[in-house]
Scaffold this active site. Structure first.
Site, PDB file in Angstrom:
ATOM      1  N   GLU A  61     -16.128  53.994 -41.008  1.00  0.00           N
ATOM      2  CA  GLU A  61     -15.400  53.591 -39.791  1.00  0.00           C
ATOM      3  C   GLU A  61     -13.925  53.638 -40.138  1.00  0.00           C
ATOM      4  O   GLU A  61     -13.423  52.768 -40.855  1.00  0.00           O
ATOM      5  CB  GLU A  61     -15.796  52.161 -39.391  1.00  0.00           C
ATOM      6  CG  GLU A  61     -17.213  52.027 -38.895  1.00  0.00           C
ATOM      7  CD  GLU A  61     -17.441  52.679 -37.542  1.00  0.00           C
ATOM      8  OE1 GLU A  61     -16.473  53.171 -36.934  1.00  0.00           O
ATOM      9  OE2 GLU A  61     -18.598  52.715 -37.109  1.00  0.00           O
ATOM     10  N   CYS A 108      -8.180  49.547 -34.903  1.00  0.00           N
ATOM     11  CA  CYS A 108      -8.409  50.977 -35.184  1.00  0.00           C
ATOM     12  C   CYS A 108      -8.520  51.816 -33.919  1.00  0.00           C
ATOM     13  O   CYS A 108      -8.093  52.952 -33.886  1.00  0.00           O
ATOM     14  CB  CYS A 108      -9.668  51.127 -36.014  1.00  0.00           C
ATOM     15  SG  CYS A 108     -11.068  50.286 -35.269  1.00  0.00           S
ATOM     16  N   GLU A 152     -21.745  52.111 -35.910  1.00  0.00           N
ATOM     17  CA  GLU A 152     -22.106  50.706 -36.075  1.00  0.00           C
ATOM     18  C   GLU A 152     -22.524  50.172 -34.708  1.00  0.00           C
ATOM     19  O   GLU A 152     -22.308  50.792 -33.676  1.00  0.00           O
ATOM     20  CB  GLU A 152     -20.928  49.914 -36.653  1.00  0.00           C
ATOM     21  CG  GLU A 152     -20.635  50.371 -38.076  1.00  0.00           C
ATOM     22  CD  GLU A 152     -19.757  49.424 -38.886  1.00  0.00           C
ATOM     23  OE1 GLU A 152     -18.635  49.129 -38.447  1.00  0.00           O
ATOM     24  OE2 GLU A 152     -20.208  48.998 -39.967  1.00  0.00           O
ATOM     25  N   ASN A 204      -8.370  43.758 -40.877  1.00  0.00           N
ATOM     26  CA  ASN A 204      -7.954  43.360 -39.518  1.00  0.00           C
ATOM     27  C   ASN A 204      -8.971  42.478 -38.789  1.00  0.00           C
ATOM     28  O   ASN A 204      -8.594  41.626 -38.003  1.00  0.00           O
ATOM     29  CB  ASN A 204      -7.593  44.596 -38.693  1.00  0.00           C
ATOM     30  CG  ASN A 204      -8.730  45.573 -38.560  1.00  0.00           C
ATOM     31  OD1 ASN A 204      -9.668  45.573 -39.366  1.00  0.00           O
ATOM     32  ND2 ASN A 204      -8.669  46.408 -37.554  1.00  0.00           N
TER      33      ASN A 204
END
Ligand code: NAD
Length: 501
Positions: free
Chosen positions: A265, A299, A475, A168
């Site tokens: 993630e 997400c 992250e 994505n």
């Protein structure tokens, strides 16, 4: 719909980039042929036309990339942080210079609107590389005074790291993983998602041109098999994956065999809560952004929109009016708001969830399928369902498409409990003008990121990652440094060893 760009770009050299008719692996500072003899092709989601053939990496290619990364690591980790930072700053500059080219490639691969790719995807990647370039010279340990003796810690790189990306945000994900890894002195073998291979290879070119030594950043192309070879590889010390929860579980289990560090993630089904005292137009803007940006393939999207009973009718009215005005179509048209979903398989999956919502008795407010007049490409209208209940399957599962579920609530305690009643915990949004309530609810929500009166802002300075099954590790921000380094304690004696025997 055609926009002719596929043909215009096919087989043509773009600057010093690889021709578009065959994408090879990028190992040891340049493009190389895979030894697998296998290729796959990628498809433009908006036109269904083939973009390019891509060489599939074999296990031997992964070995080759890891060997190259080992050599690159030796040279890169011996430099000072300041030297690494200067080089990475150069890479950030090159990314900005190549913004338009990279943004167009991202649109070809993903189907997302150019208006997004050109303002966010590449530039946020550049922001990330710049941020960690600045941090490279600041890495340091601590000193411990032990009364004559002393100790200090060194923050050392892990060695060869592995990055595995989702489709994505291909270049942003490649930057989010490689920039902190490289700033800390690691090397990386990176595998983009097989559906979106183009821009990671361009990022490798950028690093090379900026002066990153050969082998420090390698790109292997391929599907889950290539990812599995990376996770199993004893020469890779850490894997950072962005992907689905199911993939995260497999990667974590496989990484246990060599006790790799992992950052995961993963997915989400995040709540966006609108209290009765919220600015309704602001909350509507956020709900649109949190569900239809990048066609809903984000997400952290706030796909469960909880609206206080007392403002529900007003909220739905304003939401529907604005959702119906969104422009869907050619992703290369700067006026497009909603592009195409990534693939036919994903398109069918999203339509399946829309059918499921209808069958479960949710009320369709707008959207609900392929837009009229567009018969090619994997387009789905921005879709809103009202009168949803927590137990409906489409309300509990991640759809990863432009489908919003609106639910109502009466009290703060009730909505917090319902918002938290999920295996996911990536993000959440709280809309209220009551300061105390905003902070109270933010504290009570099980989520790695909570936005108050806004949504989906992920500046590089703040940690990003999930609670519960949405992930492990963080992250961005200083937090990522800890995930790409290990601490060594060095004890220094001031006298002789005091042995009792
Ligand atoms: P995916 O899990 O299907 O694939 C992700 C990557 O993992 C791909 O490169 C794939 O080839 C690789 N892979 C698949 N199986 C593997 C295995 N067994 N071992 C090693 N590698 C393997 O995910 P996707 O469909 O590409 O992306 C969509 C998902 O990613 C969604 O669930 C979304 O929520 C999540 N996502 C999360 C974040 C985040 O930051 N939390 C960001 C973007 C996307």
């Amino acid at each position: 719909m055609t926009h002719g760009l596929d043909q215009a770009w096919a087989g043509r050299r773009i600057g010093y980039a690889e021709p578009m008719d065959m994408l090879r692996l990028y190992i040891d500072g340049g493009y190389v042929d895979s030894d697998s003899g296998q290729t796959f092709h990628t498809v433009n989601p908006a036109t269904e036309a083939i973009i390019t053939e891509v060489q599939q990496a074999s296990d031997a290619d992964v070995d080759r990339a890891v060997d190259s990364a080992r050599r690159g690591f030796a040279e890169w980790s011996a430099m000072t942080g300041a030297e690494r930072g200067r080089i990475l700053n150069g890479a950030a500059r090159l990314l900005r210079e190549r913004n338009e080219e990279l943004a167009r490639l991202e649109v070809l691969d993903t189907g997302k609107p150019i208006a997004e790719a050109i303002t966010v995807d590449v530039l946020s990647g550049a922001d990330c590389v710049e941020y960690y370039a600045g941090m490279a010279a600041t890495l340091k340990g601590d000193h411990y005074d032990l009364g004559g003796d002393f100790a200090y810690t060194r923050r050392e790189p892990l060695g060869v790291t592995g990055g595995i990306g989702a489709w994505n945000y291909p270049i942003q994900i490649a930057c989010w993983k490689s920039a902190p890894a490289l700033a800390c002195g690691n090397a990386m073998v990176f595998k983009p998602a097989e559906l979106t291979p183009l821009t990671a290879a361009r990022l490798a070119e950028v690093y090379t041109e900026a002066g990153v030594p050969d082998g420090v950043f390698n790109v292997v192309q391929g599907d889950a098999r290539t990812g599995q070879a990376m996770v199993a590889h004893p020469g890779i010390a850490k894997i950072s994956l962005t992907g689905e929860v199911g993939t995260g579980k497999k990667v974590m289990a496989a990484a246990a065999a060599t006790l790799k560090h992992v950052t995961l993630e993963l997915g989400g089904k995040s709540p966006l809560i609108v209290f009765e005292d919220a600015d309704i137009d602001n909350a509507v803007s956020a709900a649109l952004l949190a569900n239809f940006y990048t066609q809903g393939e984000v997400c952290s999207n706030g796909t469960r929109v909880f609206v206080h009973e007392s403002i529900h009718a007003d909220f739905i009215g304003r939401l529907a009016a604005r959702a119906e005005k969104m422009t869907i179509g050619d992703p290369l048209d700067p006026a497009t708001d909603v592009g195409a979903l990534i693939s036919e398989g994903h398109f069918q999956k999203v339509l399946g969830y829309i059918d499921m919502a209808r069958d479960a008795g949710a009320r369709l407010v707008c959207g609900g399928g392929r837009p009229p007049g567009i018969d090619r490409g994997w387009f789905v209208e921005p879709t809103v369902f009202d009168q949803c209940t927590d137990d409906m399957r489409f309300v509990t599962e991640e759809i990863f498409g432009p489908v919003m579920a609106v639910l109502t609530f009466d009290s703060e305690d009730e909505v917090v409990a319902r918002a938290n009643d999920t295996v996911y915990g990536l993000a959440a949004g709280v809309f209220t003008n009551d300061l105390a309530r905003g902070h109270r609810v933010a504290a009570a929500l099980d989520a790695g990121v909570v936005w108050i009166n806004t949504y989906n802002l992920t500046p590089i300075e703040i940690p990003f990652g999930g609670y519960k099954q949405s992930g492990i590790g963080r992250e961005n921000s200083h937090a990522a440094i800890e995930h790409y380094t290990q601490l060594k304690s060095v004890y220094v004696a001031s006298g002789d060893v005091d042995a009792p025997y």
